[in-house]
Design a protein around this motif. Structure first.
Motif, PDB file in Angstrom:
ATOM      1  N   ARG B  36       0.846  -1.189   0.000  1.00  0.00           N
ATOM      2  CA  ARG B  36       0.000   0.000   0.000  1.00  0.00           C
ATOM      3  C   ARG B  36       0.879   1.235   0.000  1.00  0.00           C
ATOM      4  O   ARG B  36       1.974   1.248   0.598  1.00  0.00           O
ATOM      5  N   GLN B  37       0.408   2.273  -0.681  1.00  0.00           N
ATOM      6  CA  GLN B  37       1.174   3.510  -0.794  1.00  0.00           C
ATOM      7  C   GLN B  37       0.417   4.644  -0.153  1.00  0.00           C
ATOM      8  O   GLN B  37      -0.708   4.952  -0.546  1.00  0.00           O
ATOM      9  N   PHE B  90      -0.757  -1.603  -4.579  1.00  0.00           N
ATOM     10  CA  PHE B  90       0.026  -2.126  -5.693  1.00  0.00           C
ATOM     11  C   PHE B  90       0.311  -3.601  -5.478  1.00  0.00           C
ATOM     12  O   PHE B  90       0.732  -4.020  -4.401  1.00  0.00           O
ATOM     13  N   CYS B  91       0.098  -4.354  -6.519  1.00  0.00           N
ATOM     14  CA  CYS B  91       0.483  -5.753  -6.554  1.00  0.00           C
ATOM     15  C   CYS B  91       1.779  -5.858  -7.351  1.00  0.00           C
ATOM     16  O   CYS B  91       2.018  -5.085  -8.285  1.00  0.00           O
ATOM     17  N   ALA B  92       2.630  -6.812  -6.979  1.00  0.00           N
ATOM     18  CA  ALA B  92       3.882  -7.017  -7.699  1.00  0.00           C
ATOM     19  C   ALA B  92       4.195  -8.498  -7.741  1.00  0.00           C
ATOM     20  O   ALA B  92       3.741  -9.275  -6.893  1.00  0.00           O
ATOM     21  N   SER B  93       4.986  -8.871  -8.725  1.00  0.00           N
ATOM     22  CA  SER B  93       5.476 -10.239  -8.796  1.00  0.00           C
ATOM     23  C   SER B  93       6.957 -10.200  -9.124  1.00  0.00           C
ATOM     24  O   SER B  93       7.455  -9.219  -9.692  1.00  0.00           O
ATOM     25  N   SER B  94       7.665 -11.255  -8.747  1.00  0.00           N
ATOM     26  CA  SER B  94       9.095 -11.300  -9.051  1.00  0.00           C
ATOM     27  C   SER B  94       9.532 -12.733  -9.272  1.00  0.00           C
ATOM     28  O   SER B  94       8.933 -13.679  -8.765  1.00  0.00           O
ATOM     29  N   GLU B  95      10.618 -12.852 -10.000  1.00  0.00           N
ATOM     30  CA  GLU B  95      11.142 -14.173 -10.324  1.00  0.00           C
ATOM     31  C   GLU B  95      12.240 -14.610  -9.365  1.00  0.00           C
ATOM     32  O   GLU B  95      12.562 -15.781  -9.299  1.00  0.00           O
ATOM     33  N   SER B  96      12.772 -13.634  -8.613  1.00  0.00           N
ATOM     34  CA  SER B  96      13.979 -13.930  -7.856  1.00  0.00           C
ATOM     35  C   SER B  96      13.828 -13.568  -6.401  1.00  0.00           C
ATOM     36  O   SER B  96      13.277 -12.518  -6.072  1.00  0.00           O
ATOM     37  N   ALA B  97      14.342 -14.405  -5.528  1.00  0.00           N
ATOM     38  CA  ALA B  97      14.351 -14.081  -4.102  1.00  0.00           C
ATOM     39  C   ALA B  97      15.368 -12.998  -3.792  1.00  0.00           C
ATOM     40  O   ALA B  97      15.365 -12.437  -2.709  1.00  0.00           O
ATOM     41  N   ALA B  98      16.251 -12.673  -4.737  1.00  0.00           N
ATOM     42  CA  ALA B  98      17.241 -11.624  -4.521  1.00  0.00           C
ATOM     43  C   ALA B  98      16.686 -10.253  -4.813  1.00  0.00           C
ATOM     44  O   ALA B  98      17.373  -9.257  -4.690  1.00  0.00           O
ATOM     45  N   GLY B  99      15.442 -10.189  -5.226  1.00  0.00           N
ATOM     46  CA  GLY B  99      14.802  -8.888  -5.432  1.00  0.00           C
ATOM     47  C   GLY B  99      14.832  -8.395  -6.853  1.00  0.00           C
ATOM     48  O   GLY B  99      14.300  -7.349  -7.155  1.00  0.00           O
ATOM     49  N   GLY B 100      15.447  -9.107  -7.735  1.00  0.00           N
ATOM     50  CA  GLY B 100      15.468  -8.660  -9.116  1.00  0.00           C
ATOM     51  C   GLY B 100      14.212  -9.060  -9.853  1.00  0.00           C
ATOM     52  O   GLY B 100      13.444  -9.885  -9.388  1.00  0.00           O
ATOM     53  N   GLY B 101      13.997  -8.461 -11.011  1.00  0.00           N
ATOM     54  CA  GLY B 101      12.904  -8.877 -11.868  1.00  0.00           C
ATOM     55  C   GLY B 101      11.531  -8.582 -11.324  1.00  0.00           C
ATOM     56  O   GLY B 101      10.583  -9.305 -11.595  1.00  0.00           O
ATOM     57  N   TYR B 102      11.402  -7.531 -10.524  1.00  0.00           N
ATOM     58  CA  TYR B 102      10.097  -7.133 -10.017  1.00  0.00           C
ATOM     59  C   TYR B 102       9.268  -6.499 -11.127  1.00  0.00           C
ATOM     60  O   TYR B 102       9.774  -5.704 -11.901  1.00  0.00           O
ATOM     61  N   THR B 103       7.969  -6.824 -11.152  1.00  0.00           N
ATOM     62  CA  THR B 103       7.014  -6.169 -12.035  1.00  0.00           C
ATOM     63  C   THR B 103       5.836  -5.716 -11.203  1.00  0.00           C
ATOM     64  O   THR B 103       5.280  -6.508 -10.441  1.00  0.00           O
TER      65      THR B 103
END
Lengths: 114, 113
Positions: B36-37, B90-103
């Motif tokens: 939430r923002q 805001f909803c987000a998804s990511s491919e990596s547990a390292a924090g990269g690839g957030y959308t």
């Protein structure tokens, strides 16, 4: 605990002049650091990210940031501001071994005057 | 093209009502997050999931719940809406547990009256 502090809530520059948005982080380990931009009524866009490969990171739209471990800083810069750079900017940290969770700074609103 | 979509874009509801915000991603990401923002706070984590049937509480989870029955969807439910939950979500998804690839999704503006 990991945290991020953006030192300015609002920065105003003239078009064509340099931009500096300041960010300090607190982390027990080497974190991953990001800058995101949010234009009015829009979602978040990744500007750049630091993941320990190189301390000077280049991003999109001419932005770059330098990771300085001794100063625990990750300031965002751009040599010459453009009107389209006016937006909210967020410094973000992902702590190590925290499953990809993002910790956001409070945000810096950048205004660009003609 | 893969994407992450939120619905509705805007919602007005009354205090005490149950509200569900939808988030759907076609990235096939295992990790999904709700933030939430609010002015002066940046984005704060509400709930997150690392895969089907996995859910975890974030920093500001009180009054919210999520469920993950498939990879694509992570709906956020406000069990009894309160005025303090007026915010942009805001909803987000990511491919990596390292924090990269957030959308990130485009956000849902919720007003509780």
């Amino acid at each position: 605990a990991q945290s991020v502090t953006q030192l300015d809530s609002h920065v105003s520059v003239s078009e064509g002049t340099p931009v500096l948005l300041r960010c300090n982080y607190s982390s027990s380990y080497s974190p991953s650091l990001f800058w995101y931009v949010q234009h009015p009524n829009k979602g978040l866009q990744l500007l750049l990210k630091y993941t320990s490969a190189a301390t000077l990171v280049k991003g999109i739209n001419g932005f770059e940031a330098e990771f300085k471990k001794s100063e625990t800083s990750f300031h965002l810069t751009k040599p010459s501001a453009h009107m389209s750079d006016a937006a909210e900017y967020f410094c973000v940290v992902t702590p190590v071994n925290q499953g990809g969770k993002l910790i956001f700074g409070q945000g810096t609103e950048l205004s660009v005057k003609p | 093209d893969a994407e992450i979509t939120q619905s509705p874009r805007h919602k007005i509801t009354e205090t005490g009502r149950q509200v569900t915000l939808a988030c759907h991603q076609t990235w096939n990401h295992n990790n999904m997050f709700w933030y939430r923002q609010d002015l002066g706070h940046g984005l704060r984590l509400i709930h997150y999931s690392y895969g089907v049937h996995d859910t975890n509480k974030g920093e500001v989870s009180d009054g919210y719940s999520v469920s993950r029955s498939n990879t694509e969807d992570l709906p956020l439910t406000l069990e009894s809406a309160a005025s303090s939950q007026t915010s942009v979500y805001f909803c987000a998804s990511s491919e990596s547990a390292a924090g990269g690839g957030y959308t990130f999704g485009s956000g849902t503006r919720l007003t509780v009256v």
